[in-house]
Motif scaffolding. Sequence first.
Motif, PDB file in Angstrom:
ATOM      1  N   MET A 298      10.502 -24.912 -45.082  1.00  0.00           N
ATOM      2  CA  MET A 298      10.605 -24.276 -43.770  1.00  0.00           C
ATOM      3  C   MET A 298      11.368 -25.154 -42.786  1.00  0.00           C
ATOM      4  O   MET A 298      12.031 -24.645 -41.872  1.00  0.00           O
ATOM      5  CB  MET A 298       9.212 -23.932 -43.248  1.00  0.00           C
ATOM      6  CG  MET A 298       8.529 -22.850 -44.068  1.00  0.00           C
ATOM      7  SD  MET A 298       7.034 -22.191 -43.326  1.00  0.00           S
ATOM      8  CE  MET A 298       7.709 -21.296 -41.929  1.00  0.00           C
ATOM      9  N   LEU A 299      11.285 -26.472 -42.969  1.00  0.00           N
ATOM     10  CA  LEU A 299      12.091 -27.360 -42.132  1.00  0.00           C
ATOM     11  C   LEU A 299      13.570 -27.098 -42.370  1.00  0.00           C
ATOM     12  O   LEU A 299      14.348 -26.895 -41.420  1.00  0.00           O
ATOM     13  CB  LEU A 299      11.766 -28.824 -42.446  1.00  0.00           C
ATOM     14  CG  LEU A 299      12.715 -29.873 -41.839  1.00  0.00           C
ATOM     15  CD1 LEU A 299      12.642 -29.836 -40.317  1.00  0.00           C
ATOM     16  CD2 LEU A 299      12.400 -31.265 -42.375  1.00  0.00           C
ATOM     17  N   PHE A 300      13.965 -27.070 -43.643  1.00  0.00           N
ATOM     18  CA  PHE A 300      15.378 -26.842 -43.945  1.00  0.00           C
ATOM     19  C   PHE A 300      15.795 -25.434 -43.538  1.00  0.00           C
ATOM     20  O   PHE A 300      16.849 -25.242 -42.914  1.00  0.00           O
ATOM     21  CB  PHE A 300      15.646 -27.049 -45.436  1.00  0.00           C
ATOM     22  CG  PHE A 300      17.099 -26.872 -45.793  1.00  0.00           C
ATOM     23  CD1 PHE A 300      17.970 -27.943 -45.735  1.00  0.00           C
ATOM     24  CD2 PHE A 300      17.599 -25.632 -46.146  1.00  0.00           C
ATOM     25  CE1 PHE A 300      19.314 -27.781 -46.027  1.00  0.00           C
ATOM     26  CE2 PHE A 300      18.938 -25.447 -46.444  1.00  0.00           C
ATOM     27  CZ  PHE A 300      19.803 -26.538 -46.390  1.00  0.00           C
ATOM     28  N   ALA A 301      14.979 -24.433 -43.897  1.00  0.00           N
ATOM     29  CA  ALA A 301      15.329 -23.051 -43.567  1.00  0.00           C
ATOM     30  C   ALA A 301      15.381 -22.846 -42.061  1.00  0.00           C
ATOM     31  O   ALA A 301      16.231 -22.108 -41.551  1.00  0.00           O
ATOM     32  CB  ALA A 301      14.310 -22.099 -44.195  1.00  0.00           C
ATOM     33  N   GLY A 302      14.483 -23.509 -41.336  1.00  0.00           N
ATOM     34  CA  GLY A 302      14.505 -23.406 -39.882  1.00  0.00           C
ATOM     35  C   GLY A 302      15.774 -23.988 -39.292  1.00  0.00           C
ATOM     36  O   GLY A 302      16.368 -23.415 -38.366  1.00  0.00           O
ATOM     37  N   LEU A 303      16.197 -25.118 -39.825  1.00  0.00           N
ATOM     38  CA  LEU A 303      17.445 -25.722 -39.359  1.00  0.00           C
ATOM     39  C   LEU A 303      18.638 -24.838 -39.706  1.00  0.00           C
ATOM     40  O   LEU A 303      19.589 -24.718 -38.932  1.00  0.00           O
ATOM     41  CB  LEU A 303      17.611 -27.113 -39.985  1.00  0.00           C
ATOM     42  CG  LEU A 303      16.621 -28.181 -39.509  1.00  0.00           C
ATOM     43  CD1 LEU A 303      16.690 -29.400 -40.415  1.00  0.00           C
ATOM     44  CD2 LEU A 303      16.921 -28.574 -38.066  1.00  0.00           C
ATOM     45  N   ASP A 304      18.570 -24.207 -40.877  1.00  0.00           N
ATOM     46  CA  ASP A 304      19.646 -23.305 -41.282  1.00  0.00           C
ATOM     47  C   ASP A 304      19.699 -22.098 -40.354  1.00  0.00           C
ATOM     48  O   ASP A 304      20.782 -21.673 -39.907  1.00  0.00           O
ATOM     49  CB  ASP A 304      19.416 -22.858 -42.725  1.00  0.00           C
ATOM     50  CG  ASP A 304      20.677 -22.299 -43.368  1.00  0.00           C
ATOM     51  OD1 ASP A 304      21.776 -22.525 -42.818  1.00  0.00           O
ATOM     52  OD2 ASP A 304      20.564 -21.644 -44.421  1.00  0.00           O
ATOM     53  N   ILE A 326      24.337 -29.234 -39.742  1.00  0.00           N
ATOM     54  CA  ILE A 326      23.075 -29.659 -39.124  1.00  0.00           C
ATOM     55  C   ILE A 326      21.912 -29.709 -40.117  1.00  0.00           C
ATOM     56  O   ILE A 326      21.199 -30.723 -40.194  1.00  0.00           O
ATOM     57  CB  ILE A 326      22.734 -28.752 -37.922  1.00  0.00           C
ATOM     58  CG1 ILE A 326      23.683 -29.034 -36.752  1.00  0.00           C
ATOM     59  CG2 ILE A 326      21.284 -28.969 -37.465  1.00  0.00           C
ATOM     60  CD1 ILE A 326      23.488 -28.107 -35.564  1.00  0.00           C
ATOM     61  N   PRO A 327      21.662 -28.655 -40.919  1.00  0.00           N
ATOM     62  CA  PRO A 327      20.513 -28.716 -41.833  1.00  0.00           C
ATOM     63  C   PRO A 327      20.618 -29.858 -42.836  1.00  0.00           C
ATOM     64  O   PRO A 327      19.629 -30.559 -43.105  1.00  0.00           O
ATOM     65  CB  PRO A 327      20.547 -27.355 -42.538  1.00  0.00           C
ATOM     66  CG  PRO A 327      21.347 -26.482 -41.649  1.00  0.00           C
ATOM     67  CD  PRO A 327      22.359 -27.370 -41.003  1.00  0.00           C
ATOM     68  N   TYR A 328      21.806 -30.072 -43.385  1.00  0.00           N
ATOM     69  CA  TYR A 328      21.972 -31.066 -44.429  1.00  0.00           C
ATOM     70  C   TYR A 328      21.862 -32.488 -43.873  1.00  0.00           C
ATOM     71  O   TYR A 328      21.196 -33.359 -44.467  1.00  0.00           O
ATOM     72  CB  TYR A 328      23.324 -30.864 -45.129  1.00  0.00           C
ATOM     73  CG  TYR A 328      23.513 -29.454 -45.616  1.00  0.00           C
ATOM     74  CD1 TYR A 328      22.950 -29.022 -46.802  1.00  0.00           C
ATOM     75  CD2 TYR A 328      24.245 -28.526 -44.858  1.00  0.00           C
ATOM     76  CE1 TYR A 328      23.107 -27.713 -47.246  1.00  0.00           C
ATOM     77  CE2 TYR A 328      24.399 -27.220 -45.290  1.00  0.00           C
ATOM     78  CZ  TYR A 328      23.831 -26.822 -46.483  1.00  0.00           C
ATOM     79  OH  TYR A 328      23.974 -25.529 -46.909  1.00  0.00           O
ATOM     80  N   VAL A 329      22.501 -32.719 -42.733  1.00  0.00           N
ATOM     81  CA  VAL A 329      22.425 -34.051 -42.120  1.00  0.00           C
ATOM     82  C   VAL A 329      20.997 -34.375 -41.713  1.00  0.00           C
ATOM     83  O   VAL A 329      20.500 -35.488 -41.928  1.00  0.00           O
ATOM     84  CB  VAL A 329      23.368 -34.130 -40.899  1.00  0.00           C
ATOM     85  CG1 VAL A 329      23.160 -35.431 -40.146  1.00  0.00           C
ATOM     86  CG2 VAL A 329      24.824 -34.008 -41.339  1.00  0.00           C
ATOM     87  N   THR A 330      20.306 -33.388 -41.136  1.00  0.00           N
ATOM     88  CA  THR A 330      18.930 -33.616 -40.697  1.00  0.00           C
ATOM     89  C   THR A 330      18.019 -33.920 -41.870  1.00  0.00           C
ATOM     90  O   THR A 330      17.170 -34.829 -41.801  1.00  0.00           O
ATOM     91  CB  THR A 330      18.405 -32.390 -39.938  1.00  0.00           C
ATOM     92  OG1 THR A 330      19.279 -32.089 -38.851  1.00  0.00           O
ATOM     93  CG2 THR A 330      17.008 -32.648 -39.394  1.00  0.00           C
ATOM     94  N   VAL A 331      18.170 -33.188 -42.956  1.00  0.00           N
ATOM     95  CA  VAL A 331      17.331 -33.427 -44.138  1.00  0.00           C
ATOM     96  C   VAL A 331      17.578 -34.828 -44.699  1.00  0.00           C
ATOM     97  O   VAL A 331      16.641 -35.538 -45.086  1.00  0.00           O
ATOM     98  CB  VAL A 331      17.593 -32.352 -45.210  1.00  0.00           C
ATOM     99  CG1 VAL A 331      16.983 -32.765 -46.543  1.00  0.00           C
ATOM    100  CG2 VAL A 331      17.015 -31.018 -44.761  1.00  0.00           C
ATOM    101  N   ILE A 332      18.839 -35.246 -44.734  1.00  0.00           N
ATOM    102  CA  ILE A 332      19.150 -36.592 -45.228  1.00  0.00           C
ATOM    103  C   ILE A 332      18.478 -37.648 -44.344  1.00  0.00           C
ATOM    104  O   ILE A 332      17.890 -38.621 -44.838  1.00  0.00           O
ATOM    105  CB  ILE A 332      20.681 -36.811 -45.264  1.00  0.00           C
ATOM    106  CG1 ILE A 332      21.310 -35.960 -46.368  1.00  0.00           C
ATOM    107  CG2 ILE A 332      21.006 -38.287 -45.491  1.00  0.00           C
ATOM    108  CD1 ILE A 332      22.817 -35.976 -46.356  1.00  0.00           C
TER     109      ILE A 332
END
Length: 356
Positions: A298-304, A326-332
């Motif tokens: 949900m963190l990744f999907a929310g950022l997406d 944004i989603p990928y950089v944030t997850v990293i």
Amino acid sequence: MSSETVRGRLTDGELSPQRVAGLVAAVLLAGLVLWGFAFPETQAGRFVAILTDRSTLAATLRLSVPIAFAALGGIFAEKSGVINIGLEGLLIVSAFGGVYMADVTGSVWMGLAAGIVASTLLALLFAVVCIEFRADQIIAGLAIWLIALGLAPFASQVVYGGPNTASVDTVDAIVIPGLSSIPFFGALFSATPFVYLMFGAVAASWWTLNRTSFGRWVNASGENPKALDTAGVNVTRVRYAAVLLSGVLCGFGGAALSLSIGQFVGSGSTMVNGKGFIAIVTYLFGNYNPVGALLSTMLFAGLDALQLTLQARDVFAVPQPLVRTIPYVTVIIVLALFGRTRIPKAAGEHYESGDE
């Protein structure tokens, strides 16, 4: 506080650099949100408005479904000792199988069943290659992905004359009167059945892994298969069951993805577009816990969902290609700051009864 005490806490991990950086990031984010609430006409205010909009949560739930199901499947397989990086391929074949059967029968639920069957059969092939013939699990997983990446669009080309299938009916959202009108959280009470199936699957997976004999066998198969074998449990059967279960769960996710849209898109990397690989990241970040995997998803999907809205409304004067990252950089960043994953000891190792 003395310097010796600070050094001691740093050594013990209480004030590790990662935690300090995480706290700083959290404080900055909280400051941005408070600033947005205080000054709604600013860019920060528009950002917070998007963040707290009901449509953002609705999109998050919708985008979470295929990733969460794939993550649950990956958890069962890897906790049993079989690393299944072919989750992407399982999602692809189930996405096509679901739409094809729904088109033939006119039933979304028959399409869901067909997607599960297609994914499970491909997972069985992966299991036979890895468990029976002791192939390298990483290479076999990549092969499953590449097979699906070529097979599904080819099948669509043969049946529909192009990589994209015809459109089929979709399922209606289940709306709970009254609760569905609640600001923001009302999206939880106005969602498709697939969203509720996702929550049910997470709860069932947690219960299975932590409260049943099969769950204990799966854990032992990935941690100490020799001990499980000595206790009289067939390790091979447990691993077969876990990998097939990963196929079933991915079947739910892939079919839900295509049936929610009403079409399978086979162009490029297909409509799955890396969701199987993202699922691997989410269950690793969730430390093989189904609930943790759901929260990570949900963190990744929310950022997406957030970046899609930011692109559409052009809130910040930032090039759209950068917004999409944004989603990928944030997850990293989150993985670097908070990632503490312990991989099962026997993950990726072959085992046969009588092995030392």
